[in-house]
Design a protein around this motif. Structure first.
Motif, PDB file in Angstrom:
ATOM      1  N   PRO A 106     -15.680  -1.797  -8.110  1.00  0.00           N
ATOM      2  CA  PRO A 106     -14.963  -1.450  -7.485  1.00  0.00           C
ATOM      3  C   PRO A 106     -14.277  -2.335  -7.216  1.00  0.00           C
ATOM      4  CG  PRO A 106     -17.344  -2.369  -6.888  1.00  0.00           C
ATOM      5  CD  PRO A 106     -17.410  -2.970  -8.091  1.00  0.00           C
ATOM      6  N   VAL A 109     -12.004  -3.071  -5.014  1.00  0.00           N
ATOM      7  CA  VAL A 109     -11.530  -3.530  -3.711  1.00  0.00           C
ATOM      8  C   VAL A 109     -10.276  -3.532  -2.756  1.00  0.00           C
ATOM      9  CG1 VAL A 109     -14.010  -4.380  -3.859  1.00  0.00           C
ATOM     10  CG2 VAL A 109     -11.814  -5.900  -4.487  1.00  0.00           C
ATOM     11  N   ARG A 151     -12.446 -11.010   4.488  1.00  0.00           N
ATOM     12  CA  ARG A 151     -13.167 -10.630   2.768  1.00  0.00           C
ATOM     13  C   ARG A 151     -12.385 -12.187   1.820  1.00  0.00           C
ATOM     14  NH1 ARG A 151     -16.304  -7.055  -0.073  1.00  0.00           N
ATOM     15  NH2 ARG A 151     -16.189  -9.081  -1.809  1.00  0.00           N
ATOM     16  N   GLY A 173      -7.194   1.292   2.190  1.00  0.00           N
ATOM     17  CA  GLY A 173      -8.313   2.044   3.319  1.00  0.00           C
ATOM     18  C   GLY A 173      -8.249   1.942   4.630  1.00  0.00           C
ATOM     19  N   ALA A 174      -8.747   1.028   4.097  1.00  0.00           N
ATOM     20  CA  ALA A 174      -9.076   0.178   6.286  1.00  0.00           C
ATOM     21  C   ALA A 174      -7.594  -0.787   6.917  1.00  0.00           C
ATOM     22  CB  ALA A 174     -10.015  -1.231   5.899  1.00  0.00           C
ATOM     23  N   VAL A 179      -4.338   3.584  -1.283  1.00  0.00           N
ATOM     24  CA  VAL A 179      -4.610   2.624  -2.071  1.00  0.00           C
ATOM     25  C   VAL A 179      -3.431   1.255  -2.416  1.00  0.00           C
ATOM     26  CG1 VAL A 179      -5.069   4.392  -3.158  1.00  0.00           C
ATOM     27  CG2 VAL A 179      -3.144   3.588  -4.165  1.00  0.00           C
ATOM     28  N   ASP A 194      -8.279  -1.009  -3.450  1.00  0.00           N
ATOM     29  CA  ASP A 194      -8.141   0.417  -2.929  1.00  0.00           C
ATOM     30  C   ASP A 194      -8.958   0.180  -1.482  1.00  0.00           C
ATOM     31  OD1 ASP A 194      -6.464   0.645  -4.984  1.00  0.00           O
ATOM     32  OD2 ASP A 194      -7.524   1.816  -5.326  1.00  0.00           O
ATOM     33  N   GLU A 195      -9.768  -0.761  -1.195  1.00  0.00           N
ATOM     34  CA  GLU A 195     -10.652  -0.421   0.123  1.00  0.00           C
ATOM     35  C   GLU A 195     -10.372  -1.000   0.887  1.00  0.00           C
ATOM     36  OE1 GLU A 195     -15.235   0.048  -2.268  1.00  0.00           O
ATOM     37  OE2 GLU A 195     -14.363  -2.040  -1.982  1.00  0.00           O
ATOM     38  N   LEU A 196      -9.617  -1.819   0.548  1.00  0.00           N
ATOM     39  CA  LEU A 196      -8.646  -2.960   1.643  1.00  0.00           C
ATOM     40  C   LEU A 196      -8.142  -2.545   2.205  1.00  0.00           C
ATOM     41  CD1 LEU A 196      -9.190  -6.547   0.312  1.00  0.00           C
ATOM     42  CD2 LEU A 196     -11.078  -6.043   2.461  1.00  0.00           C
ATOM     43  N   THR A 199       1.069  -1.485  -0.202  1.00  0.00           N
ATOM     44  CA  THR A 199      -0.172   0.163  -0.197  1.00  0.00           C
ATOM     45  C   THR A 199       0.869   1.359  -0.399  1.00  0.00           C
ATOM     46  OG1 THR A 199       0.110  -0.057   2.233  1.00  0.00           O
ATOM     47  CG2 THR A 199      -1.945  -1.563   1.737  1.00  0.00           C
ATOM     48  N   THR A 257      -5.758   9.360   0.448  1.00  0.00           N
ATOM     49  CA  THR A 257      -5.873   7.886   1.193  1.00  0.00           C
ATOM     50  C   THR A 257      -4.638   7.014   1.089  1.00  0.00           C
ATOM     51  OG1 THR A 257      -8.059   6.069   1.421  1.00  0.00           O
ATOM     52  CG2 THR A 257      -7.342   7.473  -0.297  1.00  0.00           C
ATOM     53  N   SER A 303     -10.409  -5.915  -7.308  1.00  0.00           N
ATOM     54  CA  SER A 303     -11.920  -5.725  -8.104  1.00  0.00           C
ATOM     55  C   SER A 303     -12.503  -6.360  -8.090  1.00  0.00           C
ATOM     56  CB  SER A 303     -11.217  -4.300  -9.478  1.00  0.00           C
ATOM     57  OG  SER A 303     -10.907  -5.315 -10.538  1.00  0.00           O
TER      58      SER A 303
END
Length: 335
Positions: A186, A188, A214, A194-195, A157, A190-192, A143, A155, A167
């Protein structure tokens, strides 16, 4: 008993020492997790690019400016926009980032960190080591922090990924109201990422995170990698900053030595004839008239002031005036 509520759990272990060139990241992570958490099938491990770069020796002495200059000079890299000392750069990895992704934080004074040479390969090496040592089927993310156009703040990614679907395509499906989903995709990974950053923090010396919940995204093979999320040159609608687009169109037209070699590809594919008509109408109004002559698409220039400006517009949209009559110019897509 009903299934538990869906959710996502994230852990970021403390106790990771300063990473040096040659350090084994799998060893560092497993040591930090020992006694607190055991990796399980379906977990996703996130690791910051900073520690990957340190372990792989991507440290440069001489300060950030020298490191940024090295990255800007790399094959395929180009400056997308600049404002004062800030440079937004599409770097050798195809990522568009401030300062080409070079980082001078969380590293010794007088040094700077380049991004990993191949973040997907770095992720795969870590994944293979963790699978070999734990037997757990895990995915790995590398990341980094990025800004966003039109929004303040940054943020995290995914710039590297292995063993993970990055994705989820919803194209072809329908929502609850029967509306077709056409381009819903989505990111995903990148979402992970960020989390993971929420648990790691920026200054807490927690470069690893483990995400659980996930497992459906975790693969048995390396997978497409985060590189698959990078749009090809010219496919993005914002290949240049607003001011830089004007500069590059003029530089290409005049053959300036400062014209970026990637200037024309970054503008995207040439417009089709109908789109070009609309663009010329919006840009030039009554100063030019577009027509279809026996030798193809052309324009008649009514206002002499429009002539040089017309060439700039054409250059930015992949066209050129190739012959010049008294008042009519024949237009063709640039080769």
């Amino acid at each position: 008993m009903s299934d538990p509520l869906p959710g996502l759990a994230v852990w970021a272990p403390d106790g990771v020492a300063e990473v040096r060139a040659g350090d084994d990241l799998a060893d560092l992570l497993l040591a930090a997790l020992e006694g607190a958490l055991t990796l399980a099938d379906g977990d996703v491990v996130a690791v910051t690019s900073k520690v990957v770069s340190k372990a792989e020796g991507q440290v440069r002495h001489g300060g950030r400016d020298a490191a940024v200059a090295e990255e800007v000079a790399a094959p395929g890299a180009r400056v997308v926009a600049r404002r004062g000392g800030t440079r937004i750069v599409r770097n050798r990895l195809g990522l568009t980032m401030a300062a080409a992704g070079v980082d001078a934080s969380n590293t010794e004074a007088g040094t700077a960190l380049l991004l990993p040479a191949d973040p997907d390969a770095s992720a795969e090496r870590l994944r293979a080591a963790l699978v070999a040592r734990t037997g757990a089927r895990v995915g790995v993310l590398v990341t980094d922090t990025m800004g966003r156009a039109w929004r303040d703040g940054q943020t995290d990614v995914a710039i590297g990924a292995a063993g993970l679907r990055v994705s989820e395509s919803f194209a072809g499906r329908e929502d609850a109201h029967g509306n077709p989903l056409v381009v819903t995709l989505p990111a995903v990974a990148d979402e992970l990422a960020g989390a993971a950053e929420l648990a790691q923090g920026k200054l807490a010396a927690r470069p690893f995170a483990v995400l659980r919940g996930r497992a459906d995204l975790v693969l048995d093979e390396p997978g497409p990698g985060a590189r698959s999320l990078v749009r090809p040159e010219g496919a993005d609608l914002f290949g240049w900053g607003a001011r830089e687009a004007v500069v590059q169109a003029v530089a290409v037209l005049l053959g300036s030595p400062d014209a970026d070699p990637g200037a024309l590809p970054a503008f995207g594919a040439p417009l089709d004839a109908e789109e070009l008509r609309e663009v010329l109408s919006r840009a030039c109004g009554d100063a030019v008239t577009v027509d279809d002559g026996p030798d193809g698409l052309g324009v008649a220039v009514a206002d002499p002031r429009a002539r040089p400006l017309l060439d700039v517009v054409l250059a930015a949209h992949g066209w050129a005036a190739v012959t010049d009559g008294d008042r009519r110019l024949r237009l063709e897509p640039r080769a």
